[in-house]
Structures are given as C-alpha cells and as structure tokens.
Design a protein around this motif. Structure first.
Motif, PDB file in Angstrom:
ATOM      1  N   HIS A  35     -10.892   5.747   2.311  1.00 52.00           N
ATOM      2  CA  HIS A  35      -9.741   6.261   2.492  1.00 52.00           C
ATOM      3  C   HIS A  35      -9.012   5.435   3.536  1.00 52.00           C
ATOM      4  O   HIS A  35      -7.720   5.380   3.327  1.00 52.00           O
ATOM      5  CB  HIS A  35      -9.819   7.855   2.751  1.00 52.00           C
ATOM      6  CG  HIS A  35     -10.469   8.428   1.677  1.00 52.00           C
ATOM      7  ND1 HIS A  35     -12.009   8.546   1.352  1.00 52.00           N
ATOM      8  CD2 HIS A  35     -10.046   9.169   0.348  1.00 52.00           C
ATOM      9  CE1 HIS A  35     -12.123   9.466   0.662  1.00 52.00           C
ATOM     10  NE2 HIS A  35     -11.133   9.918  -0.151  1.00 52.00           N
ATOM     11  N   GLN A  36      -9.745   5.345   4.608  1.00 52.00           N
ATOM     12  CA  GLN A  36      -8.978   4.870   5.872  1.00 52.00           C
ATOM     13  C   GLN A  36      -8.210   3.284   5.457  1.00 52.00           C
ATOM     14  O   GLN A  36      -7.212   3.240   5.831  1.00 52.00           O
ATOM     15  CB  GLN A  36      -9.878   4.526   6.713  1.00 52.00           C
ATOM     16  CG  GLN A  36      -9.041   4.252   8.147  1.00 52.00           C
ATOM     17  CD  GLN A  36     -10.306   4.290   9.430  1.00 52.00           C
ATOM     18  OE1 GLN A  36     -11.300   4.710   9.247  1.00 52.00           O
ATOM     19  NE2 GLN A  36      -9.796   3.767  10.566  1.00 52.00           N
ATOM     20  N   GLU A  37      -9.077   2.782   4.894  1.00 53.68           N
ATOM     21  CA  GLU A  37      -8.349   1.433   4.370  1.00 53.68           C
ATOM     22  C   GLU A  37      -7.315   1.295   3.334  1.00 53.68           C
ATOM     23  O   GLU A  37      -6.552   0.472   3.487  1.00 53.68           O
ATOM     24  CB  GLU A  37      -9.623   0.492   3.794  1.00 53.68           C
ATOM     25  CG  GLU A  37     -10.726  -0.104   4.816  1.00 53.68           C
ATOM     26  CD  GLU A  37     -11.593   1.136   4.959  1.00 53.68           C
ATOM     27  OE1 GLU A  37     -12.324   1.076   6.093  1.00 53.68           O
ATOM     28  OE2 GLU A  37     -11.711   2.094   4.297  1.00 53.68           O
ATOM     29  N   ARG A  38      -7.122   2.096   2.523  1.00 57.58           N
ATOM     30  CA  ARG A  38      -6.347   2.285   1.384  1.00 57.58           C
ATOM     31  C   ARG A  38      -4.987   3.214   1.767  1.00 57.58           C
ATOM     32  O   ARG A  38      -3.963   3.016   1.205  1.00 57.58           O
ATOM     33  CB  ARG A  38      -6.835   2.801  -0.003  1.00 57.58           C
ATOM     34  CG  ARG A  38      -7.646   1.754  -0.614  1.00 57.58           C
ATOM     35  CD  ARG A  38      -6.940   0.716  -1.141  1.00 57.58           C
ATOM     36  NE  ARG A  38      -6.209   1.068  -2.372  1.00 57.58           N
ATOM     37  CZ  ARG A  38      -5.152   0.605  -2.664  1.00 57.58           C
ATOM     38  NH1 ARG A  38      -4.337  -0.275  -2.148  1.00 57.58           N
ATOM     39  NH2 ARG A  38      -4.548   0.890  -3.815  1.00 57.58           N
ATOM     40  N   LEU A  39      -5.203   4.198   2.618  1.00 55.93           N
ATOM     41  CA  LEU A  39      -4.142   5.038   2.964  1.00 55.93           C
ATOM     42  C   LEU A  39      -2.765   4.302   3.308  1.00 55.93           C
ATOM     43  O   LEU A  39      -1.794   4.925   2.718  1.00 55.93           O
ATOM     44  CB  LEU A  39      -4.555   6.152   4.091  1.00 55.93           C
ATOM     45  CG  LEU A  39      -3.626   7.278   4.282  1.00 55.93           C
ATOM     46  CD1 LEU A  39      -2.991   7.900   3.236  1.00 55.93           C
ATOM     47  CD2 LEU A  39      -4.206   8.105   5.297  1.00 55.93           C
ATOM     48  N   GLY A  40      -2.790   3.613   4.283  1.00 59.61           N
ATOM     49  CA  GLY A  40      -1.440   3.224   4.720  1.00 59.61           C
ATOM     50  C   GLY A  40      -0.861   2.109   3.828  1.00 59.61           C
ATOM     51  O   GLY A  40       0.275   2.298   3.451  1.00 59.61           O
ATOM     52  N   GLU A  41      -1.626   1.437   2.774  1.00 65.67           N
ATOM     53  CA  GLU A  41      -1.002   0.733   1.786  1.00 65.67           C
ATOM     54  C   GLU A  41      -0.329   1.780   0.699  1.00 65.67           C
ATOM     55  O   GLU A  41       0.829   1.261   0.306  1.00 65.67           O
ATOM     56  CB  GLU A  41      -2.124  -0.070   0.991  1.00 65.67           C
ATOM     57  CG  GLU A  41      -2.747  -1.043   1.922  1.00 65.67           C
ATOM     58  CD  GLU A  41      -3.918  -1.832   1.222  1.00 65.67           C
ATOM     59  OE1 GLU A  41      -3.974  -1.546  -0.377  1.00 65.67           O
ATOM     60  OE2 GLU A  41      -4.515  -2.287   1.670  1.00 65.67           O
ATOM     61  N   LEU A  42      -0.879   2.943   0.259  1.00 69.06           N
ATOM     62  CA  LEU A  42      -0.597   3.851  -0.742  1.00 69.06           C
ATOM     63  C   LEU A  42       0.925   4.345  -0.142  1.00 69.06           C
ATOM     64  O   LEU A  42       1.920   4.620  -0.903  1.00 69.06           O
ATOM     65  CB  LEU A  42      -1.191   4.788  -0.977  1.00 69.06           C
ATOM     66  CG  LEU A  42      -2.068   4.564  -2.222  1.00 69.06           C
ATOM     67  CD1 LEU A  42      -2.895   3.420  -2.038  1.00 69.06           C
ATOM     68  CD2 LEU A  42      -3.197   5.782  -2.671  1.00 69.06           C
ATOM     69  N   VAL A  43       0.909   4.597   1.265  1.00 65.57           N
ATOM     70  CA  VAL A  43       2.071   5.507   1.798  1.00 65.57           C
ATOM     71  C   VAL A  43       3.288   4.496   1.871  1.00 65.57           C
ATOM     72  O   VAL A  43       4.282   4.706   1.488  1.00 65.57           O
ATOM     73  CB  VAL A  43       1.716   5.741   3.357  1.00 65.57           C
ATOM     74  CG1 VAL A  43       3.056   6.212   3.982  1.00 65.57           C
ATOM     75  CG2 VAL A  43       0.808   6.973   3.319  1.00 65.57           C
ATOM     76  N   ARG A  44       2.865   3.115   2.168  1.00 64.65           N
ATOM     77  CA  ARG A  44       3.984   2.249   2.188  1.00 64.65           C
ATOM     78  C   ARG A  44       4.465   1.993   0.727  1.00 64.65           C
ATOM     79  O   ARG A  44       5.747   2.025   0.509  1.00 64.65           O
ATOM     80  CB  ARG A  44       3.118   0.776   2.573  1.00 64.65           C
ATOM     81  CG  ARG A  44       4.209  -0.417   2.541  1.00 64.65           C
ATOM     82  CD  ARG A  44       3.500  -1.657   2.400  1.00 64.65           C
ATOM     83  NE  ARG A  44       2.755  -1.640   1.305  1.00 64.65           N
ATOM     84  CZ  ARG A  44       1.556  -2.431   1.117  1.00 64.65           C
ATOM     85  NH1 ARG A  44       1.044  -3.302   2.097  1.00 64.65           N
ATOM     86  NH2 ARG A  44       1.031  -2.443  -0.200  1.00 64.65           N
ATOM     87  N   ASP A  45       3.752   1.925  -0.209  1.00 64.90           N
ATOM     88  CA  ASP A  45       4.088   1.661  -1.802  1.00 64.90           C
ATOM     89  C   ASP A  45       5.091   2.894  -2.092  1.00 64.90           C
ATOM     90  O   ASP A  45       5.921   2.601  -3.109  1.00 64.90           O
ATOM     91  CB  ASP A  45       2.906   1.677  -2.465  1.00 64.90           C
ATOM     92  CG  ASP A  45       2.060   0.364  -2.481  1.00 64.90           C
ATOM     93  OD1 ASP A  45       2.629  -0.575  -1.629  1.00 64.90           O
ATOM     94  OD2 ASP A  45       0.729   0.076  -2.913  1.00 64.90           O
ATOM     95  N   VAL A  46       4.457   4.091  -1.713  1.00 66.18           N
ATOM     96  CA  VAL A  46       5.360   5.543  -2.279  1.00 66.18           C
ATOM     97  C   VAL A  46       6.565   5.311  -1.540  1.00 66.18           C
ATOM     98  O   VAL A  46       7.569   5.749  -2.148  1.00 66.18           O
ATOM     99  CB  VAL A  46       4.645   6.700  -2.005  1.00 66.18           C
ATOM    100  CG1 VAL A  46       5.405   7.838  -1.867  1.00 66.18           C
ATOM    101  CG2 VAL A  46       3.422   6.795  -2.894  1.00 66.18           C
ATOM    102  N   ALA A  47       6.677   5.056  -0.207  1.00 66.10           N
ATOM    103  CA  ALA A  47       8.072   4.933   0.530  1.00 66.10           C
ATOM    104  C   ALA A  47       8.883   3.858  -0.220  1.00 66.10           C
ATOM    105  O   ALA A  47      10.095   4.195  -0.322  1.00 66.10           O
ATOM    106  CB  ALA A  47       7.765   4.815   1.893  1.00 66.10           C
ATOM    107  N   ALA A  48       8.510   2.787  -0.356  1.00 60.67           N
ATOM    108  CA  ALA A  48       9.119   1.700  -0.893  1.00 60.67           C
ATOM    109  C   ALA A  48       9.816   2.248  -2.332  1.00 60.67           C
ATOM    110  O   ALA A  48      10.929   1.920  -2.642  1.00 60.67           O
ATOM    111  CB  ALA A  48       8.431   0.418  -1.342  1.00 60.67           C
TER     112      ALA A  48
END
Length: 225
Positions: A35-48
């Motif tokens: 989860h730690q490795e993917r969470l930032g990427e998913l938040v970035r994608d959702v925000a974009a």
C-alpha cells in the motif's frame, strides 16, 4: 464541498475524490501488501482526473479494524496531506465502509439489516450491525460463536466483508458479499457521515510483542536446577 477518502486498512487500496456524494474520480486495487508504494500514485492520479484539490474541504481515512501496518500507512499519509493542505482529517471504520458497500436498493439486499464482518483469524471476527445505514451496535472483536449468535438475532440480513461466508449459515436467505475491502462507493457513503478526528481503532492487541532484550544485550542466564 469536495472530499477525499483513503483506505489501506484491509485487502485493498482505494482512493476517491467526491462532491456531494458523487464520485468524481476513484481508484481501487486489491492487494495484501505494498500500500505504501502505491498510495501516493493513486492519490496523484485521482486528483489529476478530478481537476486537483480545489474546493477540497476535508480528508477521510479508514482507521480500522484491519491490518496494523496497513491502517497506519493510510492514517500517516492522510494526516500528512491534511497538514500540507491545511484540511481536517476525519476517521471512518472499515466496518462502516463495508456496510456502505452493500449493493444499492433493488437487489436481494434491499431493506435488510447489514452485518459487516471481517475475518480476524484465530477464530475471531470483527463485526458490527447496521440498520438503515446507521450502526445498531458498536464495532466488536467476537469469537466465531458469538458472531454467529449476533447474526442469528438479525434474521434475514445482508452479510458483507471477508467474514461474511463464516456467518452465512446463521442468517436465513442472507445476501452475501465477501468483499476483501470496501468499495469506493462504500467509502464515500461512510465519509459523508464522518465526524470524529482520525485515530486508529484497535479491537485487539497487536500480534507483535516487544523484544525481551535489546540488541547486543547478553541472553539471561538460567539458574542451575
């Protein structure tokens, strides 16, 4: 007002940006770890996808029950993001989010009480009952037998979560959704009712125990018998 909701506490990783109950963008991946490795990427994608964090009023995160490591990942990230954006961070339970993940009215679960249940292993179940979308009891760590007794008191019910198959025999005509983690729609439904500040919810002590001696310390000697 927009809201961001994050879940890393169970067997999945979910992020959703919503406004007045409508999901603007979401990501949902089943995973036992990482989860730690993917969470930032998913938040970035959702925000974009949703056009950024403009209008964001608050952040909500699942606080347990669930994996000790997983829920801490989500909680730490949400608190850090909240501090950076100067937004409040609220907590929801995984059980409330699972209850909100039951299929919408019109299917077999419409109008039924909901029992959210997570397989806690070692013969235990994390469970909480809901009626009309509202909790009708507190989150509990129950023995399997006690959880079966709770299910029997509900009569026909919708069972949701990884513990649902364990309780199916106790609920006649039960609708069963053995979800490993809440769906984004369930997270949003729970987040819209969120109120308390985000703090971890532990229904039993962690499996890990402190070491009996510090690194470099000699092992204790046994008294001769």
């Amino acid at each position: 007002m927009r809201g961001l909701v994050i879940d890393t506490a169970l067997g999945g990783l979910s992020v959703a940006l919503f406004e007045h109950g409508t999901i603007l963008a979401s990501r949902h991946e089943l995973m036992a770890r990482g989860h730690q490795e993917r969470l930032g990427e998913l938040v970035r994608d959702v925000a974009a996808e949703a056009g950024g964090f403009d209008g964001l009023g608050r952040i909500t995160v699942t606080v347990g029950p669930g994996s000790f490591t997983g829920l801490r990942v989500g909680l730490a990230f949400a608190l850090g993001l909240g501090a950076a954006l100067d937004r409040p961070v609220l907590g929801i339970t995984t059980l409330a989010a699972l209850a909100g993940s039951v299929d919408s009215p019109g299917d077999a679960s419409a109008g039924l009480p909901v029992l959210a249940a997570i397989d806690a292993r070692r013969g235990e179940v994390y469970a909480q009952a809901f009626a009309g979308g509202r909790p009708s009891g507190a989150p509990e760590a129950l023995t399997l037998e006690a959880a079966l007794d709770l299910a029997r008191t509900l009569g026909p019910a919708a069972l949701v979560g990884s513990g649902a198959p364990l309780l199916a025999g106790a609920c006649p005509a039960a609708a069963i959704q053995a979800l490993a983690a809440p769906a984004p729609a369930g997270l949003v439904a729970a987040a819209r009712r969120a109120d308390p500040p985000a703090r971890p919810l532990y229904l039993r002590a962690p499996d890990a125990t402190p070491p009996s001696r510090l690194p470099g310390q000699p092992r204790p000697t046994r008294e001769p018998s």
